[in-house]
Every structure is written in structure tokens, then in C-alpha cells.
Design a protein around this motif. Structure first.
Motif, PDB file in Angstrom:
ATOM      1  N   MET A 158       0.828  -1.207   0.000  1.00  0.00           N
ATOM      2  CA  MET A 158       0.000   0.000   0.000  1.00  0.00           C
ATOM      3  C   MET A 158       0.863   1.257   0.000  1.00  0.00           C
ATOM      4  SD  MET A 158      -3.001   1.008   2.695  1.00  0.00           S
ATOM      5  CE  MET A 158      -4.033  -0.341   2.175  1.00  0.00           C
ATOM      6  N   ALA A 159       2.098   1.144   0.525  1.00  0.00           N
ATOM      7  CA  ALA A 159       2.917   2.347   0.689  1.00  0.00           C
ATOM      8  C   ALA A 159       3.778   2.666  -0.518  1.00  0.00           C
ATOM      9  CB  ALA A 159       3.817   2.185   1.914  1.00  0.00           C
ATOM     10  N   THR A 160       3.824   1.777  -1.531  1.00  0.00           N
ATOM     11  CA  THR A 160       4.711   2.004  -2.661  1.00  0.00           C
ATOM     12  C   THR A 160       4.411   3.324  -3.347  1.00  0.00           C
ATOM     13  OG1 THR A 160       4.889  -0.357  -3.033  1.00  0.00           O
ATOM     14  CG2 THR A 160       5.469   1.060  -4.872  1.00  0.00           C
ATOM     15  N   GLY A 161       5.453   4.134  -3.551  1.00  0.00           N
ATOM     16  CA  GLY A 161       5.316   5.388  -4.269  1.00  0.00           C
ATOM     17  C   GLY A 161       4.931   6.576  -3.420  1.00  0.00           C
ATOM     18  N   LEU A 162       4.597   6.367  -2.143  1.00  0.00           N
ATOM     19  CA  LEU A 162       4.245   7.489  -1.284  1.00  0.00           C
ATOM     20  C   LEU A 162       5.502   8.231  -0.855  1.00  0.00           C
ATOM     21  CD1 LEU A 162       1.549   5.850   1.013  1.00  0.00           C
ATOM     22  CD2 LEU A 162       1.155   7.438  -0.863  1.00  0.00           C
ATOM     23  N   PRO A 163       5.357   9.512  -0.506  1.00  0.00           N
ATOM     24  CA  PRO A 163       6.511  10.272  -0.041  1.00  0.00           C
ATOM     25  C   PRO A 163       7.176   9.600   1.155  1.00  0.00           C
ATOM     26  CG  PRO A 163       4.653  11.730  -0.489  1.00  0.00           C
ATOM     27  CD  PRO A 163       4.136  10.328  -0.599  1.00  0.00           C
ATOM     28  N   GLU A 164       8.471   9.863   1.324  1.00  0.00           N
ATOM     29  CA  GLU A 164       9.260   9.193   2.354  1.00  0.00           C
ATOM     30  C   GLU A 164       8.679   9.398   3.740  1.00  0.00           C
ATOM     31  OE1 GLU A 164      12.017   6.956   4.254  1.00  0.00           O
ATOM     32  OE2 GLU A 164      11.683   7.119   2.098  1.00  0.00           O
ATOM     33  N   GLU A 165       8.197  10.623   4.038  1.00  0.00           N
ATOM     34  CA  GLU A 165       7.710  10.873   5.397  1.00  0.00           C
ATOM     35  C   GLU A 165       6.470  10.032   5.710  1.00  0.00           C
ATOM     36  OE1 GLU A 165       6.179  14.221   2.695  1.00  0.00           O
ATOM     37  OE2 GLU A 165       8.029  13.079   3.030  1.00  0.00           O
ATOM     38  N   ILE A 166       5.647   9.770   4.688  1.00  0.00           N
ATOM     39  CA  ILE A 166       4.459   8.948   4.915  1.00  0.00           C
ATOM     40  C   ILE A 166       4.847   7.478   5.016  1.00  0.00           C
ATOM     41  CG2 ILE A 166       2.277   8.188   3.888  1.00  0.00           C
ATOM     42  CD1 ILE A 166       1.875  10.969   2.854  1.00  0.00           C
ATOM     43  N   ARG A 167       5.797   7.035   4.198  1.00  0.00           N
ATOM     44  CA  ARG A 167       6.235   5.638   4.265  1.00  0.00           C
ATOM     45  C   ARG A 167       6.870   5.320   5.615  1.00  0.00           C
ATOM     46  NH1 ARG A 167      10.168   4.407   0.841  1.00  0.00           N
ATOM     47  NH2 ARG A 167      10.430   6.370  -0.248  1.00  0.00           N
ATOM     48  N   ARG A 168       7.461   6.324   6.246  1.00  0.00           N
ATOM     49  CA  ARG A 168       8.036   6.093   7.573  1.00  0.00           C
ATOM     50  C   ARG A 168       6.948   5.932   8.628  1.00  0.00           C
ATOM     51  NH1 ARG A 168      11.886  10.257   6.323  1.00  0.00           N
ATOM     52  NH2 ARG A 168      10.646  11.698   7.597  1.00  0.00           N
ATOM     53  N   ILE A 169       5.833   6.639   8.436  1.00  0.00           N
ATOM     54  CA  ILE A 169       4.770   6.619   9.434  1.00  0.00           C
ATOM     55  C   ILE A 169       3.920   5.359   9.334  1.00  0.00           C
ATOM     56  CG2 ILE A 169       2.641   7.770  10.155  1.00  0.00           C
ATOM     57  CD1 ILE A 169       3.927  10.404   9.298  1.00  0.00           C
ATOM     58  N   LEU A 170       3.615   4.909   8.107  1.00  0.00           N
ATOM     59  CA  LEU A 170       2.659   3.823   7.933  1.00  0.00           C
ATOM     60  C   LEU A 170       2.994   2.558   8.726  1.00  0.00           C
ATOM     61  CD1 LEU A 170       1.600   4.041   4.182  1.00  0.00           C
ATOM     62  CD2 LEU A 170       0.220   4.520   6.192  1.00  0.00           C
ATOM     63  N   PRO A 171       4.270   2.100   8.758  1.00  0.00           N
ATOM     64  CA  PRO A 171       4.546   0.870   9.509  1.00  0.00           C
ATOM     65  C   PRO A 171       4.263   0.981  10.996  1.00  0.00           C
ATOM     66  CG  PRO A 171       6.334   1.359   7.975  1.00  0.00           C
ATOM     67  CD  PRO A 171       5.455   2.574   8.033  1.00  0.00           C
ATOM     68  N   THR A 172       4.152   2.192  11.524  1.00  0.00           N
ATOM     69  CA  THR A 172       3.892   2.355  12.954  1.00  0.00           C
ATOM     70  C   THR A 172       2.398   2.332  13.265  1.00  0.00           C
ATOM     71  OG1 THR A 172       3.720   4.783  12.905  1.00  0.00           O
ATOM     72  CG2 THR A 172       5.940   3.832  13.063  1.00  0.00           C
ATOM     73  N   LEU A 173       1.554   2.312  12.246  1.00  0.00           N
ATOM     74  CA  LEU A 173       0.107   2.342  12.441  1.00  0.00           C
ATOM     75  C   LEU A 173      -0.479   0.939  12.316  1.00  0.00           C
ATOM     76  CD1 LEU A 173      -0.766   5.461  10.240  1.00  0.00           C
ATOM     77  CD2 LEU A 173      -0.306   5.403  12.695  1.00  0.00           C
ATOM     78  N   ASP A 174      -1.548   0.691  13.043  1.00  0.00           N
ATOM     79  CA  ASP A 174      -2.224  -0.597  12.896  1.00  0.00           C
ATOM     80  C   ASP A 174      -3.112  -0.566  11.658  1.00  0.00           C
ATOM     81  OD1 ASP A 174      -5.204   0.018  13.717  1.00  0.00           O
ATOM     82  OD2 ASP A 174      -3.914   1.073  15.152  1.00  0.00           O
ATOM     83  N   ARG A 175      -3.565  -1.749  11.235  1.00  0.00           N
ATOM     84  CA  ARG A 175      -4.326  -1.866   9.995  1.00  0.00           C
ATOM     85  C   ARG A 175      -5.577  -0.992   9.997  1.00  0.00           C
ATOM     86  NH1 ARG A 175      -4.517  -7.606   6.986  1.00  0.00           N
ATOM     87  NH2 ARG A 175      -2.290  -7.979   6.855  1.00  0.00           N
ATOM     88  N   GLU A 176      -6.312  -1.017  11.067  1.00  0.00           N
ATOM     89  CA  GLU A 176      -7.582  -0.299  11.073  1.00  0.00           C
ATOM     90  C   GLU A 176      -7.380   1.207  10.989  1.00  0.00           C
ATOM     91  OE1 GLU A 176     -10.406  -1.719  10.488  1.00  0.00           O
ATOM     92  OE2 GLU A 176      -9.209  -3.547  10.405  1.00  0.00           O
ATOM     93  N   THR A 177      -6.292   1.708  11.578  1.00  0.00           N
ATOM     94  CA  THR A 177      -6.007   3.137  11.466  1.00  0.00           C
ATOM     95  C   THR A 177      -5.670   3.498  10.029  1.00  0.00           C
ATOM     96  OG1 THR A 177      -5.189   3.217  13.747  1.00  0.00           O
ATOM     97  CG2 THR A 177      -4.530   5.013  12.294  1.00  0.00           C
ATOM     98  N   ILE A 178      -4.844   2.668   9.382  1.00  0.00           N
ATOM     99  CA  ILE A 178      -4.507   2.909   7.978  1.00  0.00           C
ATOM    100  C   ILE A 178      -5.770   2.856   7.119  1.00  0.00           C
ATOM    101  CG2 ILE A 178      -3.275   1.987   5.980  1.00  0.00           C
ATOM    102  CD1 ILE A 178      -1.148   0.933   7.932  1.00  0.00           C
ATOM    103  N   ARG A 179      -6.588   1.834   7.368  1.00  0.00           N
ATOM    104  CA  ARG A 179      -7.795   1.667   6.566  1.00  0.00           C
ATOM    105  C   ARG A 179      -8.741   2.859   6.707  1.00  0.00           C
ATOM    106  NH1 ARG A 179      -9.115  -3.605   5.589  1.00  0.00           N
ATOM    107  NH2 ARG A 179      -8.545  -4.165   7.735  1.00  0.00           N
ATOM    108  N   GLU A 180      -8.959   3.282   7.931  1.00  0.00           N
ATOM    109  CA  GLU A 180      -9.892   4.386   8.157  1.00  0.00           C
ATOM    110  C   GLU A 180      -9.329   5.705   7.633  1.00  0.00           C
ATOM    111  OE1 GLU A 180     -13.328   6.123   8.866  1.00  0.00           O
ATOM    112  OE2 GLU A 180     -12.954   3.976   9.138  1.00  0.00           O
ATOM    113  N   THR A 181      -7.984   5.848   7.653  1.00  0.00           N
ATOM    114  CA  THR A 181      -7.370   7.071   7.146  1.00  0.00           C
ATOM    115  C   THR A 181      -7.522   7.178   5.635  1.00  0.00           C
ATOM    116  OG1 THR A 181      -5.760   7.095   8.954  1.00  0.00           O
ATOM    117  CG2 THR A 181      -5.208   8.357   6.984  1.00  0.00           C
ATOM    118  N   LEU A 182      -7.263   6.079   4.932  1.00  0.00           N
ATOM    119  CA  LEU A 182      -7.302   6.098   3.469  1.00  0.00           C
ATOM    120  C   LEU A 182      -8.686   5.832   2.907  1.00  0.00           C
ATOM    121  CD1 LEU A 182      -3.964   4.241   2.619  1.00  0.00           C
ATOM    122  CD2 LEU A 182      -4.418   6.691   2.586  1.00  0.00           C
TER     123      LEU A 182
END
Length: 337
Positions: free
Chosen positions: A1-25
Motif C-alpha cells: 500500500m505504501a509504494t510510491g508514497l513520499p518518504e515521510e508517509i512511508r516512515r509513518i505507515l509501519p507504525t500504524l495498525d491496519r484499522e487506522t490505515i484503513r480508516e485514514t485512506l
């Protein structure tokens, strides 16, 4: 899901749980339009479902996919392709029918994907041939790893190209497919072996993969020097990091993705509310996505609603030829080879 996103976002995503990522996007857990591409064939939108790859077998996939197809229709789509493993888990799209509210046409994307795999395979062998002693596909043993809809149609399409007919074939699938493989082999006029484990494909010169076995299916370190691997599996059937490392450090194999095509200049626009993405292959488009574009501008082409026949694959290959569409540059993930 993180491929191609800016570096600052790719650093944040692994620290979030699935449901947070899902609800954000995907607010409200609903499908979302992520990107629009303007091409020489017309406009295409990319919609994503609020599911991770390992959740495609969870209940409700057909309803989610139908909601996405209706959303595409609301944005003006006439034809919708079903990408990745969605066709395999929805009866080639048939399971969506009871849930569709729009009259949008559905196609699996498998016919153009088969053409893309064949074009990439031919291009990969030609590229390697330029750097060796002029190797030709007609001199190679070709293994088909995963002889399902895409694997079978890619094989049949390859065998119609007289200049590129392999010298020998290896068909590989699960033991439960043994009878089906034997029936297929009996229809081929090329010497063919059947193996029921990925162990049996390593002797091949060229491996064409379209399997759902996952990254542990093939070990790239066991590939013989000189091997070409073209993979349209979802996800890739090997460790992509190790594949890139072997090509970078040893340069003795060629491992490429098989599902992208070049249809000329593409202008991509990210949907409102999403960060800009870095496009590594700027004029490449997913083959399954291109199938819906082709059908929208060539409605006389038959929709693909089941296993791809040789006739279907040939019809879409001819449409690609007429539109001047070629294989994308050889690549793996976002890396040009």
C-alpha cells in the motif's frame, strides 16, 4: 500500500495498525478513487478496495467490488476491469452481478494481461540475447509456473507466435491440477513435461509465473545463471529484495514484472485529499486496467468473463497492435532493469 508514497508517509505507515490505515485512506470503509490517468485511448480511473492483500478471501469481497464498480460508473466509466486476485475470488466477476446497481460492463483484465506477459517475455529474451550470444526463445525451455487463466492463455498466445515458439515446455501447478495439466499437454505440439512442485521449474531457461503461492514459491538464489523470470503473480512469487540484490550484485539473471504496458504519454492526477506520488515508470499502465480502456473504445471486443480462450487473447493482442501498445520497459517493482 505504501509504494510510491513520499518518504515521510512511508516512515509513518509501519507504525500504524491496519484499522487506522484503513480508516485514514478509506473513510467509512468504502472503495475510493485514488488516481486518474489520461491516455491516448481515453481516461482511466484507479479505484481501490478497503482491503489488504491477505483479506481478499474474507467475506463480502463481491459486495465491495460491486460498490467500487458502481462508483466507477458514477465517474463516467463504461467498462471496469477487476484487478489482481479479485477475478479468481469472484467467479471471474460473476459474483458481483447481484450487487451491481449500474449497467457498467465488467471484464477480468486477463486477456490483455496474457498479451502483456508474452510481450514482456519476448522483450526480456531479446534484451538478454543482445548481451550474450544472440539467445532466442525458440531455443529455450520455458516453464509455466501457475497454469490458471493467465498462465494458460499466456502459453497459448506464445505458441501462436512462430518466431518465438519454445523448444520445450514445463507445466507446473498443484498436484490437484495433474489431470488438467495432462489434458492441456495433450493439445500442445511442443515437447512438454509436467511437474507438480516449483522444484521442477529451476532447470528452465525461461520461467513465466502467474501463481497465487506467495513470495516463498521460488528461491531466486537457486535460479541458474542465465535464467529469465517474468512474473505476473500477486504478490510476486519470490522475495523481491533478494531478486533486486542478485541482479545488482551478480547480474547473472533477469527477473522482471510482467503486467505493465506502454501506451504512450500518460498524464496522471492523484485524487483530491491524497499526497502526490513519485511515478517511477511514468508511461506504463497495468495491463488489466488497459483492458477496460480498450473495451470502452472498442466495444465490439468481447468482455472477458471466464477463462481466456486463445481466440479472446488473440483478439485483444490484435487490438493492442492496432493501438501501437508495446511492453513497458523491463522492470521489477518501481526499478527499471
Amino acid at each position: 500500500m505504501a509504494t510510491g508514497l513520499p518518504e515521510e508517509i512511508r516512515r509513518i505507515l509501519p507504525t500504524l495498525d491496519r484499522e487506522t490505515i484503513r480508516e485514514t485512506l478509506f473513510p467509512g470503509r468504502r472503495p475510493r478513487l485514488l488516481e486518474i490517468a489520461d491516455t491516448s485511448l481515453g481516461r482511466s480511473g484507479f479505484l481501490a478496495l478497503p482491503r489488504f492483500a491477505d483479506e481478499l478471501t474474507h467475506p463480502g469481497l463481491a459486495e465491495d467490488a460491486a460498490t467500487a464498480a458502481d462508483l466507477a460508473a458514477a465517474h463516467g466509466a463504461r467498462t471496469v476491469s477487476l484487478a489482481g486476485m479479485i477475478p479468481a475470488h469472484t467467479g471471474y466477476g460473476g459474483a458481483l452481478t447481484p450487487y451491481l446497481c449500474s449497467g457498467v460492463s465488467l471484464t477480468t483484465g486477463h486477456a490483455v494481461t496474457a498479451a502483456s506477459v508474452v510481450r514482456t517475455t519476448v522483450a526480456a529474451v531479446a534484451a538478454q540475447g543482445r548481451s550474450t550470444s544472440g539467445r532466442k526463445l525458440s531455443e529455450c525451455t520455458v516453464a509455466i509456473l501457475g497454469v490458471g487463466s493467465i498462465g494458460t492463455s499466456s502459453l497459448r498466445l506464445l505458441l501462436t507466435e512462430d518466431d518465438h515458439r519454445p523448444a520445450r515446455l514445463i507445466l507446473c501447478d498443484l498436484p490437484s491440477a495433474a489431470t488438467r495439466l495432462a489434458e492441456l499437454a495433450a493439445t500442445l505440439d511442443v515437447p512438454t513435461s509436467i511437474v507438480l512442485s516449483a522444484e521442477g521449474v529451476y532447470p528452465a531457461d525461461v520461467i513465466v509465473a502467474a501463481t497465487s503461492g506467495g513470495p516463498g514459491t521460488l528461491d531466486v538464489d537457486r535460479l541458474r545463471p542465465g535464467t529469465i523470470l517474468v512474473d505476473d503473480s500477486f504478490p510476486h512469487c519470490f522475495d523481491t529484495g533478494r531478486a533486486l540484490a542478485r541482479m545488482r550484485e551478480r547480474g547473472d539473471v533477469l527477473i522482471a514484472g510482467g503486467g505493465l504496458l506502454d501506451c504512450g504519454e500518460i498524464r496522471q492526477t492523484v485524487a483530491e485529499g491524497l499526497p502526490a506520488v513519485a511515478v517511477q515508470l511514468p508511461d506504463a499502465i497495468a495491463s488489466c486496467r488497459l483492458e477496460s480502456l480498450l473495451h470502452a473504445v472498442r466495444p465490439e471486443l468481447p468482455l472477458v468473463t471466464g477463462p481466456v480462450t486463445a481466440e479472446l487473447a488473440a483478439a485483444y493482442r490484435s487490438a493492442l497492435d492496432e493501438a501501437g501498445i508495446r511492453a513497458a520497459p523491463l522492470h521489477l517493482l518501481d526499478q527499471r532493469l
